[in-house]
Design a protein around this motif. Structure first.
Motif, PDB file in Angstrom:
ATOM      1  N   SER A 138     -19.848  40.947 -16.564  1.00  0.00           N
ATOM      2  CA  SER A 138     -18.412  40.654 -16.531  1.00  0.00           C
ATOM      3  C   SER A 138     -18.077  39.523 -17.500  1.00  0.00           C
ATOM      4  CB  SER A 138     -18.017  40.257 -15.119  1.00  0.00           C
ATOM      5  OG  SER A 138     -16.894  39.421 -15.151  1.00  0.00           O
ATOM      6  N   SER A 139     -16.987  39.693 -18.239  1.00  0.00           N
ATOM      7  CA  SER A 139     -16.633  38.663 -19.216  1.00  0.00           C
ATOM      8  C   SER A 139     -16.269  37.358 -18.520  1.00  0.00           C
ATOM      9  CB  SER A 139     -15.479  39.146 -20.089  1.00  0.00           C
ATOM     10  OG  SER A 139     -14.319  39.298 -19.318  1.00  0.00           O
ATOM     11  N   VAL A 140     -15.828  37.450 -17.274  1.00  0.00           N
ATOM     12  CA  VAL A 140     -15.524  36.229 -16.517  1.00  0.00           C
ATOM     13  C   VAL A 140     -16.803  35.430 -16.284  1.00  0.00           C
ATOM     14  CG1 VAL A 140     -14.696  35.348 -14.317  1.00  0.00           C
ATOM     15  CG2 VAL A 140     -13.509  37.243 -15.415  1.00  0.00           C
ATOM     16  N   VAL A 141     -17.854  36.142 -15.882  1.00  0.00           N
ATOM     17  CA  VAL A 141     -19.136  35.475 -15.622  1.00  0.00           C
ATOM     18  C   VAL A 141     -19.663  34.846 -16.913  1.00  0.00           C
ATOM     19  CG1 VAL A 141     -21.521  35.864 -14.939  1.00  0.00           C
ATOM     20  CG2 VAL A 141     -19.673  36.995 -13.700  1.00  0.00           C
ATOM     21  N   ILE A 142     -19.571  35.609 -17.996  1.00  0.00           N
ATOM     22  CA  ILE A 142     -20.063  35.092 -19.276  1.00  0.00           C
ATOM     23  C   ILE A 142     -19.259  33.859 -19.694  1.00  0.00           C
ATOM     24  CG2 ILE A 142     -20.102  35.619 -21.748  1.00  0.00           C
ATOM     25  CD1 ILE A 142     -21.136  38.362 -20.999  1.00  0.00           C
ATOM     26  N   SER A 143     -17.947  33.922 -19.514  1.00  0.00           N
ATOM     27  CA  SER A 143     -17.119  32.775 -19.874  1.00  0.00           C
ATOM     28  C   SER A 143     -17.495  31.548 -19.060  1.00  0.00           C
ATOM     29  CB  SER A 143     -15.641  33.105 -19.651  1.00  0.00           C
ATOM     30  OG  SER A 143     -15.283  34.236 -20.394  1.00  0.00           O
ATOM     31  N   LEU A 144     -17.772  31.767 -17.780  1.00  0.00           N
ATOM     32  CA  LEU A 144     -18.168  30.641 -16.922  1.00  0.00           C
ATOM     33  C   LEU A 144     -19.484  30.040 -17.392  1.00  0.00           C
ATOM     34  CD1 LEU A 144     -17.255  31.935 -13.350  1.00  0.00           C
ATOM     35  CD2 LEU A 144     -16.299  29.966 -14.535  1.00  0.00           C
ATOM     36  N   LEU A 145     -20.429  30.915 -17.747  1.00  0.00           N
ATOM     37  CA  LEU A 145     -21.722  30.432 -18.231  1.00  0.00           C
ATOM     38  C   LEU A 145     -21.548  29.598 -19.492  1.00  0.00           C
ATOM     39  CD1 LEU A 145     -24.093  33.515 -17.813  1.00  0.00           C
ATOM     40  CD2 LEU A 145     -24.189  31.331 -16.623  1.00  0.00           C
ATOM     41  N   PHE A 146     -20.757  30.128 -20.424  1.00  0.00           N
ATOM     42  CA  PHE A 146     -20.612  29.426 -21.690  1.00  0.00           C
ATOM     43  C   PHE A 146     -19.757  28.172 -21.561  1.00  0.00           C
ATOM     44  CE2 PHE A 146     -22.654  33.017 -23.534  1.00  0.00           C
ATOM     45  CZ  PHE A 146     -23.325  32.463 -24.620  1.00  0.00           C
ATOM     46  N   LEU A 147     -18.906  28.163 -20.559  1.00  0.00           N
ATOM     47  CA  LEU A 147     -18.147  26.946 -20.282  1.00  0.00           C
ATOM     48  C   LEU A 147     -19.129  25.806 -19.986  1.00  0.00           C
ATOM     49  CD1 LEU A 147     -15.387  25.716 -19.787  1.00  0.00           C
ATOM     50  CD2 LEU A 147     -15.506  26.510 -17.445  1.00  0.00           C
ATOM     51  N   GLN A 148     -20.161  26.130 -19.221  1.00  0.00           N
ATOM     52  CA  GLN A 148     -21.182  25.130 -18.902  1.00  0.00           C
ATOM     53  C   GLN A 148     -22.028  24.806 -20.136  1.00  0.00           C
ATOM     54  OE1 GLN A 148     -21.228  23.579 -16.002  1.00  0.00           O
ATOM     55  NE2 GLN A 148     -19.496  24.834 -15.375  1.00  0.00           N
ATOM     56  N   LEU A 156     -26.158  23.226 -24.663  1.00  0.00           N
ATOM     57  CA  LEU A 156     -26.223  23.241 -26.121  1.00  0.00           C
ATOM     58  C   LEU A 156     -26.270  21.813 -26.669  1.00  0.00           C
ATOM     59  CD1 LEU A 156     -26.094  24.784 -28.807  1.00  0.00           C
ATOM     60  CD2 LEU A 156     -23.617  24.656 -28.669  1.00  0.00           C
ATOM     61  N   ASN A 157     -25.358  20.972 -26.149  1.00  0.00           N
ATOM     62  CA  ASN A 157     -25.313  19.603 -26.656  1.00  0.00           C
ATOM     63  C   ASN A 157     -26.563  18.813 -26.288  1.00  0.00           C
ATOM     64  OD1 ASN A 157     -22.946  20.073 -27.906  1.00  0.00           O
ATOM     65  ND2 ASN A 157     -21.711  18.687 -26.674  1.00  0.00           N
ATOM     66  N   ALA A 158     -27.119  19.099 -25.106  1.00  0.00           N
ATOM     67  CA  ALA A 158     -28.362  18.419 -24.718  1.00  0.00           C
ATOM     68  C   ALA A 158     -29.468  18.779 -25.716  1.00  0.00           C
ATOM     69  CB  ALA A 158     -28.754  18.823 -23.305  1.00  0.00           C
ATOM     70  N   ALA A 159     -29.523  20.068 -26.073  1.00  0.00           N
ATOM     71  CA  ALA A 159     -30.536  20.510 -27.033  1.00  0.00           C
ATOM     72  C   ALA A 159     -30.306  19.862 -28.393  1.00  0.00           C
ATOM     73  CB  ALA A 159     -30.496  22.033 -27.148  1.00  0.00           C
ATOM     74  N   LEU A 160     -29.041  19.846 -28.822  1.00  0.00           N
ATOM     75  CA  LEU A 160     -28.745  19.262 -30.136  1.00  0.00           C
ATOM     76  C   LEU A 160     -29.052  17.763 -30.152  1.00  0.00           C
ATOM     77  CD1 LEU A 160     -25.422  21.105 -31.035  1.00  0.00           C
ATOM     78  CD2 LEU A 160     -27.646  21.379 -32.124  1.00  0.00           C
ATOM     79  N   ARG A 161     -28.748  17.089 -29.031  1.00  0.00           N
ATOM     80  CA  ARG A 161     -29.034  15.645 -28.972  1.00  0.00           C
ATOM     81  C   ARG A 161     -30.523  15.397 -29.035  1.00  0.00           C
ATOM     82  NH1 ARG A 161     -24.730  15.246 -25.020  1.00  0.00           N
ATOM     83  NH2 ARG A 161     -22.905  14.510 -26.145  1.00  0.00           N
TER      84      ARG A 161
ATOM     85  N   GLN B 265     -10.664  10.953 -22.284  1.00  0.00           N
ATOM     86  CA  GLN B 265     -10.301  12.035 -21.377  1.00  0.00           C
ATOM     87  C   GLN B 265     -11.558  12.515 -20.657  1.00  0.00           C
ATOM     88  OE1 GLN B 265      -8.871  15.682 -23.086  1.00  0.00           O
ATOM     89  NE2 GLN B 265     -10.335  15.705 -24.758  1.00  0.00           N
ATOM     90  N   SER B 266     -11.364  13.117 -19.485  1.00  0.00           N
ATOM     91  CA  SER B 266     -12.501  13.458 -18.630  1.00  0.00           C
ATOM     92  C   SER B 266     -13.490  14.386 -19.343  1.00  0.00           C
ATOM     93  CB  SER B 266     -12.007  14.096 -17.335  1.00  0.00           C
ATOM     94  OG  SER B 266     -11.172  15.195 -17.611  1.00  0.00           O
ATOM     95  N   LYS B 267     -12.960  15.346 -20.115  1.00  0.00           N
ATOM     96  CA  LYS B 267     -13.863  16.320 -20.726  1.00  0.00           C
ATOM     97  C   LYS B 267     -14.723  15.691 -21.813  1.00  0.00           C
ATOM     98  CE  LYS B 267     -10.914  19.997 -19.407  1.00  0.00           C
ATOM     99  NZ  LYS B 267      -9.506  20.309 -19.661  1.00  0.00           N
ATOM    100  N   ASP B 268     -14.332  14.528 -22.300  1.00  0.00           N
ATOM    101  CA  ASP B 268     -15.158  13.867 -23.305  1.00  0.00           C
ATOM    102  C   ASP B 268     -16.249  13.012 -22.686  1.00  0.00           C
ATOM    103  OD1 ASP B 268     -13.947  15.090 -25.389  1.00  0.00           O
ATOM    104  OD2 ASP B 268     -12.608  13.440 -25.896  1.00  0.00           O
ATOM    105  N   VAL B 269     -16.248  12.889 -21.362  1.00  0.00           N
ATOM    106  CA  VAL B 269     -17.368  12.204 -20.717  1.00  0.00           C
ATOM    107  C   VAL B 269     -18.145  13.193 -19.837  1.00  0.00           C
ATOM    108  CG1 VAL B 269     -16.236   9.957 -20.765  1.00  0.00           C
ATOM    109  CG2 VAL B 269     -15.976  11.397 -18.745  1.00  0.00           C
ATOM    110  N   GLY B 270     -17.905  14.491 -20.067  1.00  0.00           N
ATOM    111  CA  GLY B 270     -18.653  15.519 -19.353  1.00  0.00           C
ATOM    112  C   GLY B 270     -18.210  15.705 -17.919  1.00  0.00           C
ATOM    113  N   ALA B 271     -16.940  15.377 -17.635  1.00  0.00           N
ATOM    114  CA  ALA B 271     -16.432  15.551 -16.278  1.00  0.00           C
ATOM    115  C   ALA B 271     -15.329  16.605 -16.293  1.00  0.00           C
ATOM    116  CB  ALA B 271     -15.894  14.236 -15.731  1.00  0.00           C
ATOM    117  N   GLN B 272     -15.058  17.176 -15.129  1.00  0.00           N
ATOM    118  CA  GLN B 272     -14.033  18.199 -15.039  1.00  0.00           C
ATOM    119  C   GLN B 272     -12.634  17.592 -14.937  1.00  0.00           C
ATOM    120  OE1 GLN B 272     -14.562  21.724 -13.362  1.00  0.00           O
ATOM    121  NE2 GLN B 272     -16.699  21.803 -13.940  1.00  0.00           N
TER     122      GLN B 272
END
Lengths: 315, 430
Positions: A138-148, A156-161, B265-272
């Motif tokens: 479901s695209s909703v599930v995928i969107s939720l995953l990628f939101l995280q 992604l950012n943890a890996a890049l850091r 803003q909250s999203k720039d500190v990793g918060a919702q």
């Protein structure tokens, strides 16, 4: 397969007979039976597609909203309003940008993947399944995953850091939010396109390759001069569906960037703007209907032009 | 906490959950049509023989959202108490999962809306001005309801052209919620009382990965600064006023803190949302409402926090977020519906709200009891006297989105506050 000519002959005979006497009872009954069979589909189509579409066309000339109801006719007012509405223009540009970015990319990647997975590779069915998996999710599930994954403190950012980069906040950046969602969408739909290409690839007669090989064509030449032209119909289908799907993109934006069009409307698309106007608190159902028709007209024109282009190439 | 409402906890996960629910509901609804609503309506009108039966039972439908078991229990207790008092009226609670206003407005369009339902102040103007809900004045006169029982600013949010369309069921105000441990570590004894102190404290608290102040570019927070700068959210005609000198001053102050690097803003500190940033220990101070209390206790039980009145500018300023019970225009039982509304928002119904502690009772005389029962929330109650109701006139959602985009451009792109707000003001008057 074997029965086909016989059936055709019988049909022709029946038609000739029926043509001789137009009010023949057999023919009438046949027609009635035919309509009876398509009736359920026709009824559903009329009630849930044609009816609402006609109603929406009427609404697009009205000042109408859900809470206040009908508030007067405005003629072409809703259509004129679009031209002066900076958010609509932004949504249109974003949508076009999205289509131009996603459709060629996903078509190309799908083709490459299909050609590779059509080769005699070890474990290719595993790869086929893996690549197709996002498409059945479901695209909703995928969107939720990628939101995280794409959030400021996400995967992604943890890996890049860890690699020593200073990554941006993907979905909160006006320049990156839309491309991020485009990348997610390519990843999602490429599997479906790949399956379509795979099916088409297996329909290409091997004689063509044998002939090309005898003529001394290299594998690259074979790909370019045999495979790609033979896939024209599949490509038409893939591109057309890609364009229609991309013009109507909604769920990814709705979930990944709060449903508000993201930072400074950078992820506002036409569908999302239609939704905001119709149901999302803007109370402008008539305007939303007008934008829907504008979107419909755009898709229609593009598909007609595209069909013509493909036909010309074929001729 | 509150579904489909932009001011409270703007958590994306909630929206996403709504979308998932919606997707599921869509198929379910397609199958069963509108039968639940119609059956309850027909059931309620069945024994219509006038006077033939002494005990004619009326069934009312009541809709709202319910985001926690605690919130649900309050409504259920209120309904039980009402039914006990009115044995001839049955109340059917029909909570709306997912996007609340989306469902309600479709129901209004198809004349199947509930008899009584929640209405957030930010969208109330449109429903009042377009006649989508009933004025309560005839019943106020008939039942001699004393409207002075309500916190005055709250009731104003549900009045239009001299008529009253809803009674507030409760409210939350904005106050300064801060991490006391971080304050101690930074050697700050008192929460800031002025803009200058807020700025200085934010600077001092911004260190070791902690942001002094976390505040989203959202008018539902900055609106408080506007009032502190001496302004209001709407003009004397009730229309949004986004580019007033006070609004520009508030946005400029916000921008100054952003430029100094002491506000994010909250999203720039990793918060919702800002409350989430406070719970995660990423923010030392936030401007939030009563809803933050339950969220902090759940998300971060060990966090030491306190609530103080918002710092003042030229004057004290805060925002009041309120929801009213309103009557559907198509109700067949306006009398019973009014009795329900009056009960729920009267001293008997509000007692449950007060004891629940999730939001503050709308009945003014009960605020002191609330402050005694929930001393940690006292600062929220103190703001009741001056907090402006969260309402931006006609097309509330459009206005909110327009001003928020302006604030985003100020936050993200360093746009000039005056220009950005003037543009927003121009865009809403097309």
């Amino acid at each position: 397969m074997e029965g086909r000519p016989a059936t055709g002959a019988r049909l022709r005979a029946q038609r000739a007979y029926a043509a001789a006497s137009p009010w023949n009872a057999d023919r009438l009954q046949e027609t009635a039976t035919g309509y009876l069979f398509v009736l359920p589909v026709l009824a559903v189509y009329a009630v849930f597609t044609v009816g609402p579409a006609v109603w929406a066309a009427i609404l697009s000339f009205q000042d109408y909203n859900l809470i206040g109801g009908f508030r007067g006719w405005v003629g072409a007012g809703n259509y004129v309003r679009m031209l002066r509405d900076p958010v609509f223009v932004k949504a249109l540009l974003n949508t076009v940008y999205y289509v131009l970015g996603v459709v060629p990319t996903q078509t190309f990647i799908a083709l490459v993947m299909a050609v590779v997975l059509n080769m005699e590779l070890r474990g290719r069915s595993v790869f086929r399944t893996l690549y197709y998996l996002p498409s059945v999710t479901s695209s909703v599930v995928i969107s939720l995953l990628f939101l995280q994954i794409l959030s400021e403190q996400g995967l992604l950012n943890a890996a890049l850091r860890a690699l020593g980069f200073h990554p941006p906040n993907w979905l909160q950046n006006t320049a990156l939010a839309l491309p991020s969602i485009m990348a997610v969408n390519v990843w999602t739909t490429v599997g479906t396109m790949m399956i379509l290409y795979l099916a088409a690839l297996q329909n290409i007669p091997t004689e063509l390759y044998e002939a090309a090989e005898i003529d001394g064509a290299s594998p690259w030449q074979q790909l370019w001069h045999v495979t790609v032209p033979q896939l024209r119909n599949a490509t038409f289908f893939v591109v057309t569906n890609g364009i229609i799907g991309c013009f109507q993109v909604f769920d990814q934006m709705f979930i990944m960037t709060d449903g508000n069009g993201g930072p400074l409307n950078s992820t506002m698309t036409l569908m999302l703007y239609i939704y905001k106007n119709a149901f999302g608190g803007y109370n402008a159902m008539g305007y939303a209907a007008a934008i829907s028709f504008a979107l419909f007209a755009m898709i229609l024109v593009i598909v007609i032009v595209q069909r013509r282009l493909f036909r010309e190439e074929a001729a | 906490m509150r579904r489909g409402v932009s001011w409270s906890m703007p958590s994306r996960s909630r929206r996403a959950m709504g979308a998932v629910l919606l997707a599921g509901l869509m198929t379910a609804l397609a199958a069963c049509g509108g039968s639940p609503a119609s059956s309850s309506k027909s059931g309620s009108t069945a024994p219509g023989a006038s006077g033939a039966q002494e005990q004619t039972t009326v069934t009312l439908t009541l809709s709202g959202w319910s985001s926690s078991p605690a919130e649900l229990k309050i409504v259920q207790d209120q309904i039980a108490a009402f039914e006990k008092l009115h044995p001839d009226i049955k109340v059917q609670w029909q909570p709306v999962p997912g996007d609340y206003m989306q469902k309600i407005q479709t129901e209004i369009a198809s004349h199947t809306e509930p008899d009584v339902f929640y209405l957030d102040s930010s969208v109330a103007y449109d429903l009042m001005s377009q006649g989508a809900i009933q004025p309560l004045d005839p019943y106020v006169a008939k039942y001699k309801t004393d409207l002075s029982r309500f916190v005055p600013n709250l009731l104003k949010a549900f009045q239009y052209q001299g008529k009253t369309y809803g009674f507030p069921k409760g409210f939350s105000t904005l106050a300064l919620v801060y991490n006391t441990r971080l304050f101690q570590q930074a050697g700050i004894g008192q929460p800031p009382k002025s803009w200058a102190e807020l700025e200085a404290d934010a600077r001092q608290l911004t260190r070791n990965g902690v942001e002094g102040l976390v505040m989203d570019p959202d008018f539902a927070r900055l609106g408080a600064l506007v009032e502190q700068a001496g302004g209001t959210l709407v003009d004397s005609q009730g229309k949004a006023q986004l580019d007033s000198p006070s609004a520009i001053e508030a946005a400029a102050f916000y921008q100054k803190l952003v430029r100094e690097g002491v506000l994010k803003q909250s999203k720039d500190v990793g918060a919702q949302w800002a409350g989430d940033a406070l719970a995660k220990g990423k923010a030392a101070m936030v401007f939030e409402g009563n809803w933050v209390v339950a969220a902090l206790r759940q998300e971060s039980p060990d966090l030491r926090w306190s609530v103080a009145p918002l710092p003042q500018g030229k004057q004290a300023g805060s925002l009041a977020f309120t929801v009213a019970y309103v009557m559907g225009k198509d109700t067949k039982h306006p009398e019973a519906a009014y009795q329900l509304i009056d009960f729920l928002t009267g001293p008997q119904g509000e007692k449950f709200t007060e004891q629940g502690g999730l939001e503050m009772p709308s009945v003014e005389s009960m605020l002191s009891t609330f402050s005694q029962d929930y001393p940690e929330q006292k600062a929220f109650a103190e703001a009741a006297s001056y907090a402006l109701p969260w309402q931006l006139g006609p097309n509330g959602q459009t206005v909110i989105d327009a001003v928020n985009k302006a604030l985003q451009s100020i936050y993200l792109q360093g746009a000039d506050p005056k220009q950005a707000l003037q543009q927003a003001q121009a865009s809403i008057h097309q």
